[in-house]
Scaffold this motif. Structure first.
Motif, PDB file in Angstrom:
ATOM      1  N   ARG A   1       0.875  -1.172   0.000  1.00 60.38           N
ATOM      2  CA  ARG A   1       0.000   0.000   0.000  1.00 60.38           C
ATOM      3  C   ARG A   1       0.912   1.221   0.000  1.00 60.38           C
ATOM      4  O   ARG A   1       1.925   1.244   0.684  1.00 60.38           O
ATOM      5  CB  ARG A   1      -0.894  -0.008   1.230  1.00 60.38           C
ATOM      6  CG  ARG A   1      -1.818  -1.201   1.256  1.00 60.38           C
ATOM      7  CD  ARG A   1      -2.511  -1.346   2.568  1.00 60.38           C
ATOM      8  NE  ARG A   1      -3.536  -0.328   2.716  1.00 60.38           N
ATOM      9  CZ  ARG A   1      -4.485  -0.361   3.633  1.00 60.38           C
ATOM     10  NH1 ARG A   1      -4.541  -1.370   4.495  1.00 60.38           N
ATOM     11  NH2 ARG A   1      -5.379   0.603   3.712  1.00 60.38           N
TER      12      ARG A   1
ATOM     13  N   GLY B   1      -1.228   7.954  -2.231  1.00 56.75           N
ATOM     14  CA  GLY B   1      -1.381   8.463  -3.588  1.00 56.75           C
ATOM     15  C   GLY B   1      -0.445   9.605  -3.932  1.00 56.75           C
ATOM     16  O   GLY B   1      -0.020   9.738  -5.084  1.00 56.75           O
ATOM     17  N   HIS B   2      -0.100  10.454  -2.971  1.00 54.04           N
ATOM     18  CA  HIS B   2       0.763  11.597  -3.269  1.00 54.04           C
ATOM     19  C   HIS B   2       2.249  11.247  -3.246  1.00 54.04           C
ATOM     20  O   HIS B   2       3.086  12.115  -3.512  1.00 54.04           O
ATOM     21  CB  HIS B   2       0.467  12.768  -2.310  1.00 54.04           C
ATOM     22  CG  HIS B   2       0.800  12.516  -0.883  1.00 54.04           C
ATOM     23  ND1 HIS B   2      -0.148  12.276   0.068  1.00 54.04           N
ATOM     24  CD2 HIS B   2       1.987  12.461  -0.230  1.00 54.04           C
ATOM     25  CE1 HIS B   2       0.433  12.102   1.245  1.00 54.04           C
ATOM     26  NE2 HIS B   2       1.724  12.200   1.082  1.00 54.04           N
TER      27      HIS B   2
ATOM     28  N   ASP C   1      -5.327   9.546  -1.079  1.00 59.47           N
ATOM     29  CA  ASP C   1      -5.714   8.188  -1.487  1.00 59.47           C
ATOM     30  C   ASP C   1      -4.734   7.150  -0.940  1.00 59.47           C
ATOM     31  O   ASP C   1      -3.542   7.423  -0.792  1.00 59.47           O
ATOM     32  CB  ASP C   1      -5.718   8.061  -3.015  1.00 59.47           C
ATOM     33  CG  ASP C   1      -6.751   8.946  -3.685  1.00 59.47           C
ATOM     34  OD1 ASP C   1      -7.629   9.496  -2.993  1.00 59.47           O
ATOM     35  OD2 ASP C   1      -6.651   9.097  -4.926  1.00 59.47           O
ATOM     36  N   ASP C   2      -5.263   5.967  -0.677  1.00 56.88           N
ATOM     37  CA  ASP C   2      -4.458   4.797  -0.335  1.00 56.88           C
ATOM     38  C   ASP C   2      -4.449   3.922  -1.583  1.00 56.88           C
ATOM     39  O   ASP C   2      -5.507   3.466  -2.040  1.00 56.88           O
ATOM     40  CB  ASP C   2      -5.100   4.069   0.844  1.00 56.88           C
ATOM     41  CG  ASP C   2      -4.230   2.969   1.421  1.00 56.88           C
ATOM     42  OD1 ASP C   2      -3.042   2.873   1.058  1.00 56.88           O
ATOM     43  OD2 ASP C   2      -4.749   2.204   2.249  1.00 56.88           O
ATOM     44  N   VAL C   3      -3.291   3.723  -2.184  1.00 56.55           N
ATOM     45  CA  VAL C   3      -3.170   2.991  -3.443  1.00 56.55           C
ATOM     46  C   VAL C   3      -2.664   1.582  -3.152  1.00 56.55           C
ATOM     47  O   VAL C   3      -1.631   1.400  -2.511  1.00 56.55           O
ATOM     48  CB  VAL C   3      -2.215   3.724  -4.415  1.00 56.55           C
ATOM     49  CG1 VAL C   3      -2.082   2.955  -5.726  1.00 56.55           C
ATOM     50  CG2 VAL C   3      -2.701   5.156  -4.652  1.00 56.55           C
TER      51      VAL C   3
ATOM     52  N   VAL D   1      -7.722   1.564  -5.508  1.00 57.86           N
ATOM     53  CA  VAL D   1      -7.499   2.862  -4.870  1.00 57.86           C
ATOM     54  C   VAL D   1      -8.628   3.097  -3.885  1.00 57.86           C
ATOM     55  O   VAL D   1      -9.803   2.941  -4.231  1.00 57.86           O
ATOM     56  CB  VAL D   1      -7.456   4.009  -5.913  1.00 57.86           C
ATOM     57  CG1 VAL D   1      -7.307   5.366  -5.221  1.00 57.86           C
ATOM     58  CG2 VAL D   1      -6.330   3.793  -6.918  1.00 57.86           C
ATOM     59  N   LEU D   2      -8.253   3.460  -2.659  1.00 57.18           N
ATOM     60  CA  LEU D   2      -9.225   3.866  -1.653  1.00 57.18           C
ATOM     61  C   LEU D   2      -9.171   5.390  -1.618  1.00 57.18           C
ATOM     62  O   LEU D   2      -8.281   5.978  -0.991  1.00 57.18           O
ATOM     63  CB  LEU D   2      -8.880   3.258  -0.298  1.00 57.18           C
ATOM     64  CG  LEU D   2      -8.792   1.730  -0.256  1.00 57.18           C
ATOM     65  CD1 LEU D   2      -8.306   1.259   1.114  1.00 57.18           C
ATOM     66  CD2 LEU D   2     -10.125   1.114  -0.592  1.00 57.18           C
ATOM     67  N   PRO D   3     -10.108   6.056  -2.327  1.00 60.25           N
ATOM     68  CA  PRO D   3     -10.053   7.522  -2.424  1.00 60.25           C
ATOM     69  C   PRO D   3     -10.223   8.205  -1.071  1.00 60.25           C
ATOM     70  O   PRO D   3     -11.085   7.833  -0.275  1.00 60.25           O
ATOM     71  CB  PRO D   3     -11.233   7.862  -3.337  1.00 60.25           C
ATOM     72  CG  PRO D   3     -11.610   6.589  -4.012  1.00 60.25           C
ATOM     73  CD  PRO D   3     -11.223   5.488  -3.066  1.00 60.25           C
ATOM     74  N   GLY D   4      -9.378   9.188  -0.808  1.00 56.95           N
ATOM     75  CA  GLY D   4      -9.475   9.982   0.404  1.00 56.95           C
ATOM     76  C   GLY D   4      -9.426   9.173   1.684  1.00 56.95           C
ATOM     77  O   GLY D   4     -10.006   9.565   2.693  1.00 56.95           O
ATOM     78  N   GLU D   5      -8.724   8.072   1.693  1.00 54.12           N
ATOM     79  CA  GLU D   5      -8.695   7.164   2.841  1.00 54.12           C
ATOM     80  C   GLU D   5      -8.060   7.787   4.087  1.00 54.12           C
ATOM     81  O   GLU D   5      -8.405   7.437   5.202  1.00 54.12           O
ATOM     82  CB  GLU D   5      -7.956   5.885   2.456  1.00 54.12           C
ATOM     83  CG  GLU D   5      -7.980   4.798   3.489  1.00 54.12           C
ATOM     84  CD  GLU D   5      -9.347   4.125   3.656  1.00 54.12           C
ATOM     85  OE1 GLU D   5      -9.446   3.267   4.549  1.00 54.12           O
ATOM     86  OE2 GLU D   5     -10.291   4.441   2.915  1.00 54.12           O
TER      87      GLU D   5
ATOM     88  N   TYR E   1      -7.155  15.287   2.060  1.00 54.39           N
ATOM     89  CA  TYR E   1      -7.469  13.866   1.927  1.00 54.39           C
ATOM     90  C   TYR E   1      -6.513  13.242   0.922  1.00 54.39           C
ATOM     91  O   TYR E   1      -6.244  13.810  -0.132  1.00 54.39           O
ATOM     92  CB  TYR E   1      -8.927  13.677   1.489  1.00 54.39           C
ATOM     93  CG  TYR E   1      -9.876  14.115   2.575  1.00 54.39           C
ATOM     94  CD1 TYR E   1     -10.171  13.268   3.634  1.00 54.39           C
ATOM     95  CD2 TYR E   1     -10.455  15.382   2.552  1.00 54.39           C
ATOM     96  CE1 TYR E   1     -11.018  13.667   4.653  1.00 54.39           C
ATOM     97  CE2 TYR E   1     -11.302  15.788   3.567  1.00 54.39           C
ATOM     98  CZ  TYR E   1     -11.576  14.929   4.612  1.00 54.39           C
ATOM     99  OH  TYR E   1     -12.400  15.323   5.623  1.00 54.39           O
TER     100      TYR E   1
END
Length: 172
Positions: free
Chosen positions: A127, A130-131, A162-164, A149-153, A160
C-alpha cells in the motif's frame, strides 16, 4: 569498472533482534508525511520489534563500509487467514537519507521478492499513499501494478490522500 567515489552497494541480510535499536532509529529518522499515516514518533520511543513486527519479517540493507544499517523492508502476511497465506505484503520500506539515490530501495524490493519466493508466496502486495509519486514510480518500475485505490482514505496535513493498493506475482 567501479567508480571509487561511489560507495559499494550495501549487503542485504535478515534482521536479528540486535538490530532493534538501529531499526527504530532509522524508522524515526525517515519519518515523513509523504509516506506516514501515523504521527511523528516522540519519546519515549517504543521498541521496533514487537509481537507484530518480528526480526524474521525484516530484511536490512547494511552499508559495505562501517556496517551501519541504511535501509529495511518488512514483509508480512496481510491477514492471518489460511486462504490468504500465498500472499505477502510489504509493510514498511525505509532508506536512510545518506543512502538515497544509490538503488538501496530497489535492492530491498528485489530481496523482498526473492524472500517471498523462498517462503512459497505467489503474490506480493503493498500500500502506498497516492501523493508519494517517487515510491509509486519505483514500485511500477519493479513490476507492481495498481490494483485498487481507496479515495481519500487518510486525512494528512490538511488534505485527503488516497491509499493505493499495488501488487504483482512473485515469479513474474
Amino acid at each position: 569498472m567501479s567508480d571509487p567515489a561511489r560507495p559499494a552497494a550495501p549487503s542485504i541480510r535478515p534482521a536479528v533482534l540486535a538490530d532493534d535499536e538501529a531499526l527504530g532509529r532509522l524508522d524515526r529518522d525517515t519519518w515523513s508525511p509523504l509516506h506516514a499515516v501515523t504521527p511523528m514518533p516522540e519519546p519515549p520511543y517504543e521498541a521496533y520489534f514487537d509481537v507484530n513486527h518480528r526480526p524474521e519479517d525484516v530484511l536490512v540493507a547494511q552499508d559495505a563500509a562501517g556496517g551501519a544499517l541504511c535501509g529495511y523492508v518488512r514483509l508480512v502476511h496481510p491477514t492471518p487467514l489460511a486462504s490468504n497465506a500465498h500472499v505477502l505484503q510489504i509493510n514498511g520500506l525505509a532508506v536512510a537519507e545518506h543512502a538515497r539515490g544509490r538503488g538501496v530501495a530497489r535492492l530491498l524490493l528485489r530481496a523482498a521478492r526473492a524472500e517471498a519466493d523462498r517462503r512459497g508466496a505467489r503474490r506480493i502486495t503493498l500500500r502506498v499513499l497516492g501523493h508519494n509519486a517517487p515510491a509509486r514510480a519505483l514500485y511500477a518500475s519493479e513490476g507492481f501494478a495498481v490494483e485498487g485505490v481507496l479515495p481519500g482514505e487518510f486525512f494528512l496535513d490538511g488534505r485527503y490522500v488516497d491509499d493505493v493498493l499495488m501488487g504483482r506475482p512473485v515469479d513474474g
